[in-house]
Design a protein around this motif. Structure first.
Motif, short mmCIF file in Angstrom:
data_model
loop_
_atom_site.label_atom_id
_atom_site.label_comp_id
_atom_site.label_asym_id
_atom_site.label_seq_id
_atom_site.Cartn_x
_atom_site.Cartn_y
_atom_site.Cartn_z
N THR A 1 -85.17 -1.63 -61.17
CA THR A 1 -85.20 -2.28 -62.48
C THR A 1 -86.63 -2.75 -62.72
O THR A 1 -87.45 -2.78 -61.80
N PHE A 2 -86.91 -3.17 -63.94
CA PHE A 2 -88.26 -3.66 -64.22
C PHE A 2 -88.57 -4.90 -63.40
O PHE A 2 -89.69 -5.09 -62.94
N SER A 3 -87.57 -5.77 -63.19
CA SER A 3 -87.83 -6.99 -62.41
C SER A 3 -88.10 -6.63 -60.95
O SER A 3 -88.96 -7.23 -60.30
N LEU A 4 -87.38 -5.62 -60.43
CA LEU A 4 -87.63 -5.19 -59.05
C LEU A 4 -89.00 -4.53 -58.96
O LEU A 4 -89.73 -4.72 -57.98
N ILE B 1 -98.07 3.79 -51.76
CA ILE B 1 -96.82 4.56 -51.71
C ILE B 1 -95.68 3.73 -52.33
O ILE B 1 -94.86 4.25 -53.08
N LYS B 2 -95.66 2.44 -51.99
CA LYS B 2 -94.62 1.56 -52.52
C LYS B 2 -94.65 1.53 -54.05
O LYS B 2 -93.62 1.63 -54.72
N VAL B 3 -95.85 1.42 -54.61
CA VAL B 3 -96.02 1.41 -56.07
C VAL B 3 -95.63 2.76 -56.67
O VAL B 3 -94.98 2.82 -57.72
N MET B 4 -96.00 3.85 -55.99
CA MET B 4 -95.64 5.18 -56.47
C MET B 4 -94.12 5.33 -56.56
O MET B 4 -93.60 5.85 -57.54
N ILE B 5 -93.41 4.85 -55.53
CA ILE B 5 -91.94 4.93 -55.53
C ILE B 5 -91.37 4.19 -56.74
O ILE B 5 -90.51 4.70 -57.46
N ALA B 6 -91.88 2.96 -56.98
CA ALA B 6 -91.41 2.17 -58.12
C ALA B 6 -91.68 2.89 -59.43
O ALA B 6 -90.81 2.97 -60.31
N GLU C 1 -109.47 4.90 -48.64
CA GLU C 1 -108.20 4.23 -48.36
C GLU C 1 -107.45 4.95 -47.23
O GLU C 1 -106.90 4.31 -46.33
N LEU C 2 -107.45 6.27 -47.29
CA LEU C 2 -106.79 7.06 -46.24
C LEU C 2 -107.45 6.84 -44.89
O LEU C 2 -106.77 6.71 -43.86
N GLU C 3 -108.78 6.79 -44.89
CA GLU C 3 -109.51 6.62 -43.62
C GLU C 3 -109.24 5.27 -42.98
O GLU C 3 -109.33 5.12 -41.77
N LYS C 4 -108.92 4.25 -43.80
CA LYS C 4 -108.66 2.91 -43.27
C LYS C 4 -107.19 2.71 -42.88
O LYS C 4 -106.83 1.69 -42.29
N SER C 5 -106.34 3.66 -43.24
CA SER C 5 -104.90 3.49 -43.02
C SER C 5 -104.48 3.90 -41.61
O SER C 5 -104.81 4.98 -41.13
N ILE C 6 -103.73 3.01 -40.95
CA ILE C 6 -103.17 3.31 -39.62
C ILE C 6 -102.29 4.55 -39.70
O ILE C 6 -102.40 5.49 -38.90
N VAL C 7 -101.40 4.56 -40.69
CA VAL C 7 -100.44 5.66 -40.82
C VAL C 7 -101.16 6.98 -41.09
O VAL C 7 -100.87 8.00 -40.46
N ALA C 8 -102.11 6.97 -42.02
CA ALA C 8 -102.81 8.22 -42.38
C ALA C 8 -103.61 8.76 -41.19
O ALA C 8 -103.79 9.97 -41.07
N ASN C 9 -104.07 7.88 -40.32
CA ASN C 9 -104.85 8.31 -39.15
C ASN C 9 -103.99 8.79 -37.99
O ASN C 9 -104.41 9.63 -37.21
N ILE C 10 -102.79 8.22 -37.86
CA ILE C 10 -101.95 8.56 -36.71
C ILE C 10 -100.93 9.65 -37.03
O ILE C 10 -100.74 10.59 -36.26
N ALA C 11 -100.27 9.53 -38.18
CA ALA C 11 -99.17 10.45 -38.52
C ALA C 11 -99.68 11.84 -38.86
O ALA C 11 -100.78 12.00 -39.39
N ASP C 12 -98.88 12.86 -38.53
CA ASP C 12 -99.19 14.23 -38.95
C ASP C 12 -98.86 14.41 -40.43
O ASP C 12 -99.53 15.13 -41.15
N ASP C 13 -97.79 13.75 -40.86
CA ASP C 13 -97.43 13.78 -42.28
C ASP C 13 -96.51 12.59 -42.59
O ASP C 13 -95.88 12.03 -41.69
N VAL C 14 -96.50 12.23 -43.85
CA VAL C 14 -95.54 11.25 -44.37
C VAL C 14 -94.92 11.92 -45.59
O VAL C 14 -95.64 12.41 -46.46
N LYS C 15 -93.60 11.97 -45.62
CA LYS C 15 -92.93 12.57 -46.77
C LYS C 15 -92.06 11.51 -47.45
O LYS C 15 -91.45 10.69 -46.76
N VAL C 16 -92.05 11.55 -48.75
CA VAL C 16 -91.17 10.66 -49.52
C VAL C 16 -90.29 11.54 -50.38
O VAL C 16 -90.79 12.39 -51.14
N LYS C 17 -88.97 11.37 -50.25
CA LYS C 17 -88.02 12.11 -51.08
C LYS C 17 -87.25 11.11 -51.93
O LYS C 17 -86.72 10.13 -51.40
N ILE C 18 -87.19 11.36 -53.23
CA ILE C 18 -86.43 10.49 -54.12
C ILE C 18 -85.43 11.35 -54.87
O ILE C 18 -85.79 12.28 -55.59
#
Length: 201
Positions: free
Chosen positions: A81-84, A107-112, A171-188
């Motif tokens: 919702t808009f409030s969420l 990523i959180k903002v993209m999902i919203a 931003e990617l270079e500073k991210s723990i996830v972007a540096n360690i993970a092979d990939d991150v996928k988001v399915k909606i």
């Protein structure tokens, strides 16, 4: 092999159990200390996505593994919702979008944004993922799928010609996830949001 599922929420419920599950599966797969720490860090970063969201947001967390290949799954049913969305965005008094700071925040903002736009049936035009829309997602009739690996490729190919792409790369270079993970996928799909963090050691 698919592990048992643990329910986690934004208040921290189930997170210590989920981290213990992650470590145990890593140990059972023969991971040494450093890879085990990396696997745990990836899980912690996923759970960080839930923090700061008011209301009751629960997610199922499980791991699928084969040898030293791991997929960390976190799936939630979110009625956006808009409030969420406001809580997702957590706009500070300075007017800057605090929630979008850092790669996982983005990523959180993209999902919203995606979930609200699908409710509003807003058309999405993806001319250039790095320039016109900072995260870039693939849309079809029933689902939205986003991949960090594809996003990285796209951002890298536009660094020299776009300031936004250059900022996104930093931003990617500073991210723990972007540096360690092979990939991150988001399915909606509808209200179902699933994040999958992929790592092979």
């Amino acid at each position: 092999m698919k592990s048992t599922s643990v329910i986690v929420n934004e208040k921290g419920k189930g997170i210590s159990e989920a981290l213990a599950l992650t470590e145990n599966i890593g140990k059972d797969s023969g991971l040494e200390r450093k890879p085990l720490l990396h696997l745990r860090l990836l899980a912690e970063e996923m759970f960080g996505m839930l923090r700061g969201i008011a209301g009751n947001v629960e997610a199922d967390y499980w791991i699928e593994s084969e040898g030293k290949h791991f997929e960390l799954h976190m799936k939630s049913d979110i009625d956006m919702t808009f409030s969420l969305k406001d809580q997702f965005l957590a706009v500070s008094s300075s007017g800057k979008n605090e929630a979008s700071r850092g790669f996982m925040g983005r990523i959180k903002v993209m999902i919203a944004d995606i979930m609200l736009s699908s409710k509003e049936t807003m058309p999405y035009t993806m001319v250039n993922t790095a320039v016109s829309y900072p995260m870039g997602a693939v849309f079809d009739e029933s689902a939205v799928v986003w991949s960090m690996a594809l996003y990285k490729e796209d951002v890298q190919s536009h660094i020299s010609e776009s300031e936004k792409a250059s900022e996104a790369w930093d931003e990617l270079e500073k991210s723990i996830v972007a540096n360690i993970a092979d990939d991150v996928k988001v399915k909606i799909i509808g209200n179902d949001v699933e994040m999958i963090v992929v790592k092979s050691f």
